[in-house]
Every structure is written in structure tokens, then in C-alpha cells.
Scaffold this motif. Structure first.
Motif, PDB file in Angstrom:
ATOM      1  N   ILE A   1      32.860  -6.793 -24.820  1.00  0.00           N
ATOM      2  CA  ILE A   1      32.870  -7.999 -23.996  1.00  0.00           C
ATOM      3  C   ILE A   1      34.009  -8.905 -24.433  1.00  0.00           C
ATOM      4  O   ILE A   1      34.225  -9.126 -25.624  1.00  0.00           O
TER       5      ILE A   1
ATOM      6  N   ILE B   1      24.850  25.577 -27.422  1.00  0.00           N
ATOM      7  CA  ILE B   1      25.066  24.183 -27.826  1.00  0.00           C
ATOM      8  C   ILE B   1      24.500  23.245 -26.774  1.00  0.00           C
ATOM      9  O   ILE B   1      23.829  22.251 -27.082  1.00  0.00           O
ATOM     10  N   ILE B   2      24.764  23.555 -25.496  1.00  0.00           N
ATOM     11  CA  ILE B   2      24.310  22.677 -24.417  1.00  0.00           C
ATOM     12  C   ILE B   2      22.788  22.651 -24.363  1.00  0.00           C
ATOM     13  O   ILE B   2      22.170  21.598 -24.190  1.00  0.00           O
TER      14      ILE B   2
ATOM     15  N   LYS C   1      30.474  19.422 -21.700  1.00  0.00           N
ATOM     16  CA  LYS C   1      29.025  19.320 -21.816  1.00  0.00           C
ATOM     17  C   LYS C   1      28.581  19.645 -23.223  1.00  0.00           C
ATOM     18  O   LYS C   1      27.623  19.067 -23.733  1.00  0.00           O
ATOM     19  N   ALA C   2      29.297  20.588 -23.872  1.00  0.00           N
ATOM     20  CA  ALA C   2      28.878  20.990 -25.210  1.00  0.00           C
ATOM     21  C   ALA C   2      29.354  20.014 -26.277  1.00  0.00           C
ATOM     22  O   ALA C   2      28.601  19.691 -27.199  1.00  0.00           O
ATOM     23  N   PHE C   3      30.604  19.532 -26.172  1.00  0.00           N
ATOM     24  CA  PHE C   3      31.170  18.758 -27.271  1.00  0.00           C
ATOM     25  C   PHE C   3      31.366  17.286 -26.977  1.00  0.00           C
ATOM     26  O   PHE C   3      31.624  16.522 -27.887  1.00  0.00           O
TER      27      PHE C   3
ATOM     28  N   GLN D   1      21.313  20.619 -27.147  1.00  0.00           N
ATOM     29  CA  GLN D   1      21.458  19.194 -26.882  1.00  0.00           C
ATOM     30  C   GLN D   1      20.393  18.691 -25.930  1.00  0.00           C
ATOM     31  O   GLN D   1      19.828  17.626 -26.117  1.00  0.00           O
TER      32      GLN D   1
ATOM     33  N   VAL E   1      33.438  31.876 -22.542  1.00  0.00           N
ATOM     34  CA  VAL E   1      33.283  30.439 -22.799  1.00  0.00           C
ATOM     35  C   VAL E   1      31.823  30.042 -22.651  1.00  0.00           C
ATOM     36  O   VAL E   1      31.273  29.277 -23.441  1.00  0.00           O
TER      37      VAL E   1
ATOM     38  N   PRO F   1      29.055  15.247 -24.606  1.00  0.00           N
ATOM     39  CA  PRO F   1      28.048  15.088 -23.545  1.00  0.00           C
ATOM     40  C   PRO F   1      27.991  13.689 -22.942  1.00  0.00           C
ATOM     41  O   PRO F   1      27.734  13.561 -21.749  1.00  0.00           O
TER      42      PRO F   1
ATOM     43  N   LEU G   1      31.522  -8.546  -9.386  1.00  0.00           N
ATOM     44  CA  LEU G   1      30.978  -7.200  -9.245  1.00  0.00           C
ATOM     45  C   LEU G   1      31.700  -6.333  -8.230  1.00  0.00           C
ATOM     46  O   LEU G   1      31.710  -5.118  -8.333  1.00  0.00           O
TER      47      LEU G   1
ATOM     48  N   THR H   1      29.357  28.192 -25.392  1.00  0.00           N
ATOM     49  CA  THR H   1      28.911  26.809 -25.215  1.00  0.00           C
ATOM     50  C   THR H   1      27.451  26.684 -24.822  1.00  0.00           C
ATOM     51  O   THR H   1      26.830  25.656 -25.065  1.00  0.00           O
TER      52      THR H   1
ATOM     53  N   PRO I   1      25.370  -1.138  -9.148  1.00  0.00           N
ATOM     54  CA  PRO I   1      25.848  -1.640 -10.436  1.00  0.00           C
ATOM     55  C   PRO I   1      25.843  -3.163 -10.449  1.00  0.00           C
ATOM     56  O   PRO I   1      26.242  -3.790  -9.488  1.00  0.00           O
TER      57      PRO I   1
ATOM     58  N   LEU J   1      33.043  22.928 -21.893  1.00  0.00           N
ATOM     59  CA  LEU J   1      33.440  22.369 -23.185  1.00  0.00           C
ATOM     60  C   LEU J   1      32.999  20.912 -23.305  1.00  0.00           C
ATOM     61  O   LEU J   1      32.531  20.466 -24.340  1.00  0.00           O
TER      62      LEU J   1
ATOM     63  N   VAL K   1      32.852  -1.570  -7.616  1.00  0.00           N
ATOM     64  CA  VAL K   1      32.482  -0.651  -6.543  1.00  0.00           C
ATOM     65  C   VAL K   1      33.686  -0.412  -5.634  1.00  0.00           C
ATOM     66  O   VAL K   1      34.767  -0.920  -5.875  1.00  0.00           O
TER      67      VAL K   1
END
Lengths: 213, 178
Positions: free
Chosen positions: A166, B29-30, A93-95, B33, B22, A97, A175, B26, B111, A91, A179
Motif C-alpha cells: 500500500i 508435485i501438483i 502449477k508445480a513450482f 500441493q 514433463v 502455484p 476501482l 510435475t 473487485p 511447470l 476492471v
């Protein structure tokens, strides 16, 4: 619903936020907590996903508790939990992302998040569906709140932003806080402060009752 | 004993059914995308194209970018070892090897340091480090003050991007010219 019943159910909900907070009291699911709490947006996303999984797994396991034999309860729990996590992952990944990319591998790792298996084992398989729902919601909210607190600290100090905005352009971010070391410092100090408060108030020091993780 | 197996089997069967449903809902859609992202990235690194074609030469995959039917340039995928893990990039070049666009698809750099190769500052369109590449010919890239300035504190990541782009483009142009 009887007055006494409601109080009892509310207690099951409240305990997950305060005295049995999964992060600060039960010390469960630290791996995803430390990894995901780099900023508040990710924390909220993870909290919602984990709460959804907790709810689903608690409801199913509680409804099936008479049906699942004790000897094979762990594999059964894991199948149920893994199914819900996969549903959440698909769900997302589809809605959503962008959130799915941000949380990355920690979404499928909800399967082994000790909070979910821990509540299934300690509560859902021994209590009714309504109580299990309250427990799941309480634990989910408690987990999300803990994540938000930790990630707010880490994001403000470590990136100089909050929810992506910011705060002060002049600020040079520390930083270390985004981490691993920063995560451990923040969590340790927070638990220390909470325990200090409880000792002062002569309340019971938060006991670690969770499995090691 | 058999009872345990049967109960587990039933639970797994129901779980599989639910997951299949499911997934069916889905998956389209995936996939859509993923397609959209790929197309968007291609236009980002080679601006101005209205059509692109996938092609291969000697095991190297690349895209050709067209505007009104004529070949404008190419889009290459560059993978290079960074400070920690692989840096995956898309580079858009014109037919002579001049860089039209560059995008970091994935990386595992530190990072706040190496991660700056992919960090877009608010109000800006692309990472400052990558902006330096635009307009330069890939064969002339060098990590130095008047060419490509490294990210302070992240020399290895910066060098990896420069070397990766240079190598991929020159290898590609060699193959194409043959």
C-alpha cells in the motif's frame, strides 16, 4: 561473430522493445494484456511466461522451417506453440502455484496470444535460429515492459498499491481502473501519448502491422 | 498429400512425448500441493483438530473433525450463487451448528465490492466480513446491523454468503440428526 552480424542481431532484439513493440506498435495480444495488467506482479509473471513460450516456439519453428511444408504451416505452428504453453502451465502449477492461480485461465490462453503466432508466421519461419532468438527476446521484453507500464498505472490508481504494498492508507482507489474500462482507457491514452511524441519528433507514426485481435 | 499427414503426425508424436515426460515429472508435485492445500484449509476452518475423516450423508460430502479421538465438529462445503457466478466456501461448525471458521475458496464477485468477502487486509488474518460469522450459530445468522453487517455497496454478495452458510448448515444438521 562479425561486427555487422552482431549489429543486425541486436536490431532484431531492439525492435521488439521500441518501434515494433507488440502491444503499442503491432497491437497484438490485447486480450491477455488488458486482463492481466491489473497489478505489476501478475504482469511480470505473464511477461516471463509469454517470453519463454515465444523463445521456445521461435527456436523450434526456425529450426524446422525447411522441414515444415508451407501448406500445413499453421497447424504445425499451433502444435509447437500449444506444447510449449502446456509445459509452461505444468511447470507453473508445480513450482509457482500462487502465480498460476493469479493468472488463471490466461496461461493456457498464451496459445492464442497473437504475439506468439504472429512472430512465428512473420519472422521465425523466414529467418535463422539466432535471429529468431533475438526477435523472440525482443518481443518478450517489449511485451513485458508494456505490461509493466500499463499495470503500474492501473495498480497505483486502481488499488493504491504497487507490487502489493500500500502506498498511502488514506487513498481511496478508483476501482474502475482494475476492471475492463480502466484497461482500455490506460492503453488508449498510452498509445496516444506515444504517437504524439513521434509526430512531434517527425518520426513515423507507429503503424499497426499486426493481425486484428 | 500423404507427406503432409506424415509430417504433422511426426510433429505431434514428438510433442506428445515431450509433454508426457514433463507431465510425469510435475504431476506428483501438483497433486501433493492440492492435498496440502486441502488439509491446510480444513485446519483453518475448524481449528484445534488433529484428525479428520471424509464422510457422506444423502449425497452430501463433509468432513468430521476429531481431537484426540473425539468428534469436535464438521466441515462443510457451501456453494451459493453470488452476484456473478458461484461462491464456493468451506464452513467449520461444532456439533450444535456454531460457526468455528469460514473460508471463501473461489468466487467471481466484483473487485473492490463483492470481492471483499475474500479480501484479507494487510496485517489481518481473515477477511473482515467473514470474521463476523465466527462464534455465531448458523441458524441465527441475519444480514442486519447487529448480526452480520453487509459490505457497503455489495449487499447481494453479502446476502449470498449469509444465505449460503445458513442453508447448507441447516440442511446438514437436519440430515445428521435423523
Amino acid at each position: 561473430m562479425k561486427r555487422g552480424n552482431f549489429k543486425k542481431l541486436f536490431f532484431e532484439f531492439k525492435k521488439g522493445i521500441t518501434i515494433e513493440n507488440p502491444t503499442f506498435a503491432l497491437v497484438l495480444g490485447l486480450c491477455p494484456t488488458l486482463a492481466v495488467s491489473t497489478n505489476v506482479t501478475n504482469a511480470i509473471g505473464m511477461g516471463i511466461a509469454a517470453t519463454f513460450v515465444l523463445l521456445g516456439s521461435n527456436i523450434i519453428i526456425s529450426s524446422l522451417r525447411e522441414f515444415i511444408p508451407d501448406r500445413i504451416r499453421i497447424p504445425c505452428f499451433i502444435v509447437v506453440i500449444a506444447t510449449f504453453v502446456t509445459i509452461v502451465e505444468l511447470l507453473m502449477k508445480a513450482f509457482a502455484p500462487a502465480l498460476s492461480l493469479a493468472l488463471g485461465i490466461f496461461v493456457p490462453l498464451i496459445v492464442v496470444n497473437c504475439i506468439v503466432l504472429g512472430r512465428a508466421e512473420a519472422f521465425a519461419c523466414k529467418n535463422g535460429v539466432l535471429a529468431s532468438i533475438c526477435d523472440a527476446l525482443g518481443m518478450g521484453v517489449g511485451f513485458t515492459l508494456a505490461l509493466i507500464i500499463i499495470s503500474a498505472i492501473r495498480e497505483i490508481i486502481g488499488s493504491g498499491t504497487i507490487l502489493g504494498y500500500i502506498i498511502n492508507k488514506q487513498y481511496e482507489p478508483v476501482l474502475m481502473f482494475v476492471v475492463a474500462p480502466g484497461a482500455l482507457f490506460t492503453l488508449g491514452i498510452l498509445i496516444g501519448i506515444i504517437n504524439l511524441y513521434r509526430i512531434k519528433k517527425k518520426k513515423a507514426v507507429l503503424k499497426n502491422t499486426g493481425c486484428c485481435h | 498429400m500423404v507427406k503432409y499427414g506424415l509430417i504433422l503426425m511426426m510433429i505431434c508424436l514428438i510433442a506428445s512425448l515431450v509433454l508426457a515426460v514433463v507431465f510425469k515429472i510435475t504431476n506428483p508435485i501438483i497433486c501433493a500441493q492440492g492435498q496440502k492445500e486441502e488439509v491446510a484449509s480444513l485446519s483453518e476452518v475448524l481449528p484445534g483438530i488433529d484428525d479428520f475423516k471424509k464422510n457422506t450423508i444423502d449425497d452430501l460430502n463433509f468432513y468430521e473433525g476429531y481431537l484426540k479421538g473425539s468428534l469436535i465438529g464438521y466441515i462443510l462445503r457451501a456453494e451459493t450463487p453470488g452476484y456473478s457466478g458461484s461462491i464456493d466456501m468451506l464452513v467449520g461448525i461444532d456439533k450444535e451448528g456454531k460457526i468455528m471458521g469460514i473460508k471463501v475458496l473461489s468466487h467471481q464477485e466484483t473487485p473492490g465490492l463483492g470481492a471483499k468477502i475474500a479480501q484479507v487486509m494487510p496485517q489481518e488474518k481473515m477477511p473482515r466480513f467473514l470474521e463476523q460469522f465466527i462464534g455465531k450459530n448458523a441458524s441465527t445468522l441475519m444480514l442486519e446491523k447487529n448480526n452480520i453487517q453487509a459490505i457497503s455497496g455489495a449487499t447481494i454478495s453479502s446476502k449470498a454468503v449469509v444465505d449460503g452458510v445458513k442453508k447448507t448448515v441447516s440442511q446438514f444438521l437436519d440430515k445428521i440428526k435423523k
